[in-house]
Design a protein around this motif. Structure first.
Motif: not given
Length: 538
Positions: A269-293
């Motif tokens: 899960t995302m928690g297992d990757l041990r992202f910092s709070m700010r990094n996880e927010q940025r990463f989640r925001g990118a992968i939950t968009r409908p499009h983009g790379m």
């Protein structure tokens, strides 16, 4: 339950089938055997085994008869067994120890766990390598080759290879390196990102070991002049483990490297990757968009595939169509369409991507961007309403932007298509059982620019070493991340052909946390050490 096992006359196989079907647990089977035979049942997890007691019986006997010493008396020895009625095993142990043997019943999964913790295969591997060498010297090799090809379980080469793989899995190795030399065959395991020499054997066993592995991986046993790739599966501790095999001709013979593919990466899960709070927010925001790379960058073996598979697990659901194109497909995932690249059949990354885009995908995972055509098709897919996940080999996140333009992509397309770039490295994780707290000197902290208060230095942890971590002080790995969101300012800099240094400075001003800074935050949490962060970060 024991009656059923005895009736079929095939105890281990039936037991595995029952456990796999979740009809019964190993502990329930062991308790049933104890009740049927009249012997006591012992829970190895709470038995308090000691290395001194276990050393009473040779490791080869323990593995051959599936038993382990539990308690040592003055003139007696209690041994845990899967089958306490095995008189041959009891007699051999009594002869080897010159003690009175008292058998008890133990569970199969608990026994395997104790083998992994206390018993290593090193001595048995040495004995087997000597046997193989003697056979090779006494025989032309025809009989040995016949045993290898038929897969005779008792053949020394077959047992040697099986033990080699089993020990690597028990040691949590990610890769097995089998390297021929002028006089010796060397075996090394990569554990937590660092290679450790595990075995040196006589060169006489080389042909037999390599041939056995090539047969298991279904590659051409007679071809020794060009590299080959294959795949094999082994059963270990009640589960199936896949290994990816690659051969490489060297001046002293074929080198074989096997990557152990741990299916646990599929369930992270995302928690297992041990992202910092700010990094996880940025990463989640990118992968939950409908499009983009979204790109994940880093050197080979930095955990890029694990991060991408975790992202897929996060976004995949029955309402969307997820397709991957990989070389090779490392982990099979349910509910996801995975395509294997096969250049000889014309199925290249480019050809596969064109076909995928005609298959109405919502999310596309491209194993790796290696050339201009793959990069261009991936960017166009991101611009036409698809979420594209992929990897790229760069040293840091901003370098991904310049790398894409260098291989021929239009800068304005790169800036528009990219949502985020994640750079990552893997640092060894401190063993929580033996780590030691200490206070580092202010001079050292200042020299490496570690964030601290000079008047109140932080409490850090360092590696010590124990039996759980094989004396290294580290057990497992943790990822260090650098997450860069592609903002409007960065887009403008890309179009203006800015240098990597300028892009990095702009990303830092917009809040990107550098790899080393993310690593130092994990040092403060007691997860890793300053030395590890400095070793893997830039």
């Amino acid at each position: 339950m024991w009656d059923a096992v005895a009736q079929f006359g095939d105890g281990p196989e039936l037991r595995q089938q029952l456990v796999a079907a979740r009809l019964v647990t190993e502990t329930q089977i062991a308790e049933g055997i104890a009740e049927q035979t009249g012997y006591a049942f012992v829970d190895l997890g709470s038995a308090g085994l000691s290395a001194e007691t276990i050393a009473t019986v040779p490791a080869s006997l323990c593995r051959r008869y599936h038993l382990i010493p539990v308690e040592r008396g003055r003139r007696s020895l209690t041994i845990g067994m899967l089958d306490p009625t095995d008189l041959i095993a009891i007699d051999d142990v009594a002869t080897a120890t010159e003690l009175n043997i008292r058998p008890v019943v133990v569970a199969a999964d608990a026994l395997e766990a104790m083998f992994g913790r206390f018993l290593r295969s090193d001595e048995e591997l040495i004995d087997l390598s000597e046997q193989i060498g003697e056979i090779a010297a006494a025989d032309s090799g025809a009989a040995a080759t016949e045993s290898i090809e038929e897969g005779v379980d008792d053949a020394p080469v077959v047992r040697f290879v099986n033990l080699l793989i089993a020990q690597a899995i028990n040691d949590r190795a990610s890769d097995i390196h089998i390297e021929p030399g002028e006089r010796q065959l060397t075996v090394r395991y990569r554990i937590d990102g660092v290679l450790h020499e595990m075995q040196r054997a006589d060169r006489a066993i080389q042909d037999g070991v390599l041939s056995r592995l090539k047969i298991m991986a279904a590659v051409d046993i007679a071809e020794r002049r060009k590299p080959q790739d294959g795949r094999l599966s082994v059963h270990h501790d009640g589960r199936q483990i896949d290994l990816r095999l690659a051969t490489l001709p060297t001046v002293w013979g074929e080198k074989i490297v096997m990557r152990i593919l741990d299916s646990s990466a599929q369930s992270l899960t995302m928690g297992d990757l041990r992202f910092s709070m700010r990094n996880e927010q940025r990463f989640r925001g990118a992968i939950t968009r409908p499009h983009g790379m979204v790109l994940v960058t880093g050197p080979t073996g930095s955990g890029k595939s694990t991060t991408l598979y975790t992202a897929l697990n996060t976004v995949a659901n029955p309402r969307i169509n997820v397709i991957t194109v990989e070389d090779p497909v490392e982990y099979r995932m349910a509910g996801i369409n995975q395509v294997q690249v096969n250049p000889r059949a014309g199925m290249t990354f480019q050809a596969a991507l064109r076909s995928i885009l005609r298959s109405d995908p919502d999310v596309v995972l491209v194993g790796e961007i290696r050339d201009q055509e793959t990069a261009t098709i991936s960017i166009e897919a991101a611009l036409t309403g698809h979420l594209v996940l992929s990897t790229l080999h760069t040293n840091d996140a901003p370098s991904a932007l310049t790398r894409l333009t260098e291989i021929g992509c239009e800068p304005f397309l790169v800036g528009t298509a990219l949502s985020a770039v994640v750079a990552q490295r893997l640092a060894r994780r401190l063993c929580v059982r033996c780590r030691e707290a200490y206070t580092e000197s202010r001079d050292v902290l200042s020299s490496v620019k570690f964030p601290h208060n000079p008047l109140d230095p932080p409490v850090l942890y360092r590696a010590v070493g124990c039996s759980d971590c094989s004396g290294t002080g580290y057990r497992g790995r943790v990822a260090l991340h650098e997450v860069m969101e592609v903002s409007e300012r960065l887009e403008q800099l890309i179009v203006a052909h800015a240098t990597g240094t300028e892009l990095r400075q702009a990303a830092l001003e917009e809040g990107m946390i550098p790899l080393r800074e993310d690593g130092f935050s994990k040092v403060l949490e007691g997860i890793t050490t300053i030395e590890e962060v400095l070793r893997v970060s830039i």
